[in-house]
Design a protein around this motif. Structure first.
Motif, PDB file in Angstrom:
ATOM      1  N   TRP A 283      -9.642  60.623  92.071  1.00 56.61           N
ATOM      2  CA  TRP A 283      -8.353  60.542  91.395  1.00 56.61           C
ATOM      3  C   TRP A 283      -8.475  59.684  90.145  1.00 56.61           C
ATOM      4  CZ3 TRP A 283      -9.529  58.423  96.010  1.00 56.61           C
ATOM      5  CH2 TRP A 283      -9.030  57.194  96.399  1.00 56.61           C
ATOM      6  N   ASP A 284      -7.798  58.551  90.007  1.00 54.60           N
ATOM      7  CA  ASP A 284      -7.787  57.821  88.731  1.00 54.60           C
ATOM      8  C   ASP A 284      -9.200  57.705  88.136  1.00 54.60           C
ATOM      9  OD1 ASP A 284      -5.303  57.376  89.854  1.00 54.60           O
ATOM     10  OD2 ASP A 284      -5.191  55.293  89.211  1.00 54.60           O
TER      11      ASP A 284
ATOM     12  N   ARG B 164      -1.627  45.344  88.982  1.00 48.60           N
ATOM     13  CA  ARG B 164      -2.884  46.099  89.025  1.00 48.60           C
ATOM     14  C   ARG B 164      -3.202  46.815  87.714  1.00 48.60           C
ATOM     15  NH1 ARG B 164       0.646  49.175  92.425  1.00 48.60           N
ATOM     16  NH2 ARG B 164       1.106  51.252  91.616  1.00 48.60           N
ATOM     17  N   ASP B 165      -4.307  47.535  87.746  1.00 52.38           N
ATOM     18  CA  ASP B 165      -4.736  48.452  86.691  1.00 52.38           C
ATOM     19  C   ASP B 165      -5.029  47.755  85.360  1.00 52.38           C
ATOM     20  OD1 ASP B 165      -4.116  50.231  88.710  1.00 52.38           O
ATOM     21  OD2 ASP B 165      -2.427  51.179  87.688  1.00 52.38           O
TER      22      ASP B 165
ATOM     23  N   HIS C 112      -5.912  55.923  99.497  1.00 56.52           N
ATOM     24  CA  HIS C 112      -5.652  54.696  98.718  1.00 56.52           C
ATOM     25  C   HIS C 112      -6.244  53.463  99.391  1.00 56.52           C
ATOM     26  CE1 HIS C 112      -3.007  56.908  96.063  1.00 56.52           C
ATOM     27  NE2 HIS C 112      -2.454  57.441  97.138  1.00 56.52           N
TER      28      HIS C 112
ATOM     29  N   GLU D 247       2.582  52.526  85.489  1.00 57.12           N
ATOM     30  CA  GLU D 247       1.203  52.472  85.979  1.00 57.12           C
ATOM     31  C   GLU D 247       0.177  52.664  84.871  1.00 57.12           C
ATOM     32  OE1 GLU D 247       0.895  53.526  90.295  1.00 57.12           O
ATOM     33  OE2 GLU D 247       1.772  55.379  89.540  1.00 57.12           O
TER      34      GLU D 247
END
Ligand code: FRU
Length: 432
Positions: free
Chosen positions: A61-62, A209-210, A97, A277
């Motif tokens: 995914w990401d 996050r991120d 996740h 996000e």
């Protein structure tokens, strides 16, 4: 603090320009979000059923590319490298996740990705969520920013840096080498950024996050933007104040990039949306284009918007951010496949923008249409859940920027993350 390793007061970052000025956060308002509308210019084409799968073993995914310090995409001896959140295909998609592991893939043509291995040997956190990777050529080392996350159901998130890795290339591929050290570089402080504890009453999701690294285009300072929440005191999912997503900012206070200070958020979506996000920038014509992703389910009561890429433009880090296309909507999933892709990442591509994403759930519809809803997927037998999930790179899209307007102009072949010659299908992206 701003004191260097040897006890000397060092100037911030590596740049020579004037010190950065912080300011008030711009607001993504309910009025902006009320004007969200899917148009030909902002709606992705429906993804073909039979697209390529990057990995037989892992859901993907990401994803983020290895970039040089100046933000351009690294090409090392002809190889491009991307990092992805991955998890075993033995898991149902919803379980991924809690098991996310960052792996790398490499390619010569931006299409035929080969699996490398894990990005880290002993990362921080029970599992790792999204980040960004910067390769410093003169030091020959990778600075890998990521989210160190604690196990479900808590999912406490801290910002981390893994440094020390390098790359060895051969005609056959790319290998990550070297010993890495890992440090925590940011934690929610409860003042600028809501903590997990403060978020408990809200009853929805929490974010810290991120981390996405970039060099300030004028001053050269080392900065990170990340996904946070502003402490608002919201106390239930019905309380609009519980929807308090922001874009957080941090600045490095040493040249080793191991010490950082939290700066105020530069964008907030209070009473609008809970999650901004994977924030990231594209610098174009002296403008700061700030992109974030968000979900249908995190809009505040009374508002609605699709799972989409949203964007804002300003002339500086803490300038007045104007939502792109009036509402902020840049790239939505089509209404007939509202969850087909997610986690879009916009990257400069000449004077245009290339947008990468992953294939999420196909064949799902809004509850209103009486088909399977996103909530119901988790109750299907495992094999059926897996059938509906893509878990691989989606076709990338090309976007044009014109001031505060954007337009999807073409689709690249399946799985194309970065364009290689002749990969452009030339479709106009409007064929829903
Ligand atoms: C976006 C995202 C990121 C996070 C990851 C967790 O798709 O929610 O914000 O890092 O996925 O899997």
């Amino acid at each position: 603090g701003a004191i260097g390793a040897a006890g000397l007061a060092l100037p911030f970052g590596t740049g020579s320009g004037a010190a950065l000025e912080t300011g008030e956060a711009s607001q993504w308002t309910r009025e902006h979000a009320n004007s969200i509308e899917l148009t030909d210019d902002t709606t992705a084409p429906v993804i073909d059923e039979n697209s390529d799968v990057i990995s037989d073993d892992y859901w993907i995914w990401d994803t983020w590319p290895l970039r040089y310090r100046d933000g351009s995409i690294a090409k090392i001896d002809g190889w491009q490298v991307v990092f992805s959140l991955t998890a075993s295909k033995d898991l149902v998609p919803g379980a991924r996740h809690n098991e996310a592991t960052i792996r790398y893939f490499y390619s010569r043509n931006g299409h035929d990705w080969q699996e490398g291995g894990t990005a880290f040997e002993n990362p921080l956190g029970h599992h790792q969520w999204a980040g960004s990777a910067m390769y410093d050529q003169s030091e020959d080392q990778i600075y890998h920013f990521y989210t160190a996350t604690s196990p479900e159901p808590e999912f406490r998130q801290r910002l981390a840096l893994g440094k020390g890795a390098s790359l060895r290339t051969s005609p056959h591929g790319v290998e990550l080498t070297g010993d890495q050290e890992h440090v925590i570089i940011g934690e929610a402080d409860g003042d600028l950024y809501q903590t997990l504890e403060q978020s408990r009453e809200q009853g929805i999701v929490y974010a810290f996050r991120d981390p996405w690294y970039f060099e300030h285009p004028e001053t050269g300072e080392d900065l990170v933007v990340f996904e946070g929440n502003t402490p608002t005191g919201g106390d239930s999912p019905d309380d609009p104040q519980s929807y308090n997503g922001n874009v957080g900012v941090m600045r490095a206070t040493n040249d080793e990039l191991t010490e950082w200070e939290l700066l105020p958020p530069n964008l907030e979506a209070i009473e609008v949306n809970q999650q901004l996000e994977r924030p990231h920038y594209v610098f174009n014509n002296g403008k700061w284009y700030l992109f974030v992703l968000s979900h249908e389910f995190t809009f505040a009561p009374g508002l609605s918007g699709p799972d989409a890429l949203y964007g804002f433009v300003s002339d500086s880090l803490y300038g007045e951010y104007e939502p792109l296309n009036g509402s902020g909507l840049v790239l939505a999933n089509p209404e007939s496949a509202p969850f087909q892709a997610y986690s879009w990442l916009a990257m400069p591509h000449g004077n245009d923008v290339l947008i990468e994403s992953f294939e999420n759930f196909r064949g799902l519809d809004d509850t209103s249409r009486g088909e399977i809803s996103l909530d119901e997927v988790g109750h299907l037998p495992p094999e059926e859940q897996k059938e509906l999930f893509g878990g691989t790179l989606a076709p990338s899209l090309k976007l044009q920027l014109e001031g505060t307007k954007t337009r999807i102009v073409s689709e690249l072949n399946d799985g194309h993350f970065l364009p290689s010659g002749g990969s452009n299908k030339g479709t106009n992206g409007n064929n829903q």
